[in-house]
Each structure stands twice: as C-alpha cells, then as structure tokens.
Design a protein around this motif. Structure first.
Motif, mmCIF file in Angstrom:
data_model
loop_
_atom_site.group_PDB
_atom_site.id
_atom_site.type_symbol
_atom_site.label_atom_id
_atom_site.label_comp_id
_atom_site.label_asym_id
_atom_site.label_seq_id
_atom_site.Cartn_x
_atom_site.Cartn_y
_atom_site.Cartn_z
ATOM 1 N N UNK A 6 -56.477 30.235 7.647
ATOM 2 C CA UNK A 6 -56.572 28.964 6.834
ATOM 3 C C UNK A 6 -55.098 28.589 6.338
ATOM 4 N N UNK A 7 -55.026 27.272 6.435
ATOM 5 C CA UNK A 7 -54.050 26.751 5.826
ATOM 6 C C UNK A 7 -54.037 26.128 4.506
ATOM 7 N N UNK A 8 -53.204 26.298 3.600
ATOM 8 C CA UNK A 8 -53.352 25.773 2.277
ATOM 9 C C UNK A 8 -52.007 25.004 1.783
ATOM 10 N N UNK A 13 -46.081 21.251 -7.836
ATOM 11 C CA UNK A 13 -46.351 21.697 -9.212
ATOM 12 C C UNK A 13 -46.357 23.098 -9.143
ATOM 13 N N UNK A 14 -46.347 23.823 -7.730
ATOM 14 C CA UNK A 14 -46.507 25.084 -7.332
ATOM 15 C C UNK A 14 -45.090 25.939 -7.866
ATOM 16 N N UNK A 15 -44.102 25.163 -7.875
ATOM 17 C CA UNK A 15 -42.599 25.614 -7.966
ATOM 18 C C UNK A 15 -42.386 26.198 -9.480
ATOM 19 N N UNK A 16 -41.527 27.015 -9.475
ATOM 20 C CA UNK A 16 -41.236 27.837 -10.740
ATOM 21 C C UNK A 16 -39.451 27.291 -11.054
ATOM 22 N N UNK A 28 -53.281 31.555 -6.796
ATOM 23 C CA UNK A 28 -54.419 30.370 -6.587
ATOM 24 C C UNK A 28 -54.236 29.964 -5.066
ATOM 25 N N UNK A 29 -53.073 30.047 -4.379
ATOM 26 C CA UNK A 29 -53.041 29.530 -2.947
ATOM 27 C C UNK A 29 -54.000 30.603 -2.115
ATOM 28 N N UNK A 72 -43.827 23.361 3.132
ATOM 29 C CA UNK A 72 -45.128 22.645 2.885
ATOM 30 C C UNK A 72 -46.406 23.220 3.163
ATOM 31 N N UNK A 73 -46.566 24.298 3.672
ATOM 32 C CA UNK A 73 -47.880 24.943 3.644
ATOM 33 C C UNK A 73 -47.618 26.531 3.792
ATOM 34 N N UNK A 74 -48.896 27.137 3.504
ATOM 35 C CA UNK A 74 -48.908 28.412 3.657
ATOM 36 C C UNK A 74 -50.172 29.027 4.565
#
Length: 141
Positions: A6-8, A13-16, A28-29, A72-74
């Motif tokens: 799967x590609x997410x 907003x995922x950054x710290x 969450x990802x 950009x994606x995981x």
C-alpha cells in the motif's frame, strides 16, 4: 500470494518540530495502510466482516531512519502471520528511499454489538491466508 503493498500519502501536518514525520503519525500511516488491506482489499474480494469490527491488541514499531516529508509518500509492505481462530499479526516494512520502520500489530476481530472479541469467519481466514509470508524483512516472521 505474499505481501500486500500500500502507498500512503504524507501530509504536512504529519511533521514534528524536528522536520520529520512524528512517531505517532507514523502509527497512523501504518493504520491507513492496514485499512487498505483489511477493509478495502477485503471488500473488493467480498470479505466485509473485518470492516465491521477489528481492534488492535498490541502494536510494536522499530524505527530505522527518519521519514522526511520530501518523500511525499510511504510505501508499506504487509504480511499476515500467527493466524489463529480469534487473532492474527500484521507485519509491516515501511519505506520511502530506505526502510523507515518495521512494525507489527496484533489484530483481534471484534463484535461491536456484543462488545466482545469474536472468532474469524472461514471467509476471513481464507482472505488473510492469501497474505501469509514466511518473512518480510529484518527477521520478522
């Protein structure tokens, strides 16, 4: 069949504060990737029960490198192991340019109406068996 991929998409907003994806957002990802397998792919194959109740009993994550927003994606490769009558483990290898993390979740089917765990149906067990693999990466079986 082997592993499911799967590609997410990553979100700003995922950054710290350190400029990489926060550890809680990584979980969450992985959840989004797992939903693609257990809910979407299962639904495409006519297996609908898991989308009606499935809970995480345990999650373990081993981080190997920071996940940067520039990726950009995981990509998340998942496989099923320890398939029992009322639980199973999903193994993950998540990568962008390199392996970001390996993880596992112990999943339990759940009857929301009764408020208790339930057994997997034969149809669910057959679906999950399609995604069994001996080993993904980093010694996870």
């Amino acid at each position: 069949m082997g592993a499911f991929l799967a590609e997410v998409a990553l979100r700003w907003s995922d950054l710290d504060a350190f400029g990489h994806v926060n550890h809680a957002r990584t979980i969450t990802l992985l959840e989004e990737a797992r939903a693609e397998l257990l809910f979407n792919e299962a639904g495409r194959q006519g297996v609908l029960g898991m989308a009606e109740g499935m809970v995480v009993a345990r999650v373990v994550v081993d981080y190997h490198s920071p996940l940067m927003y520039e990726s950009k994606s995981l990509q998340v490769r998942m496989a099923v192991r320890d398939l029992k009558s009322a639980s199973f483990v999903v193994d993950y290898t998540a990568f962008a340019q390199e392996t970001v993390c390996t993880a596992e979740t112990l999943m339990v089917p759940y009857d929301l109406r009764a408020g208790r765990p339930r057994r997997l149906t034969e149809q669910e067990r057959e679906f999950l068996s399609e995604w069994r693999t001996e080993q993904l990466e980093h010694g996870r079986a």
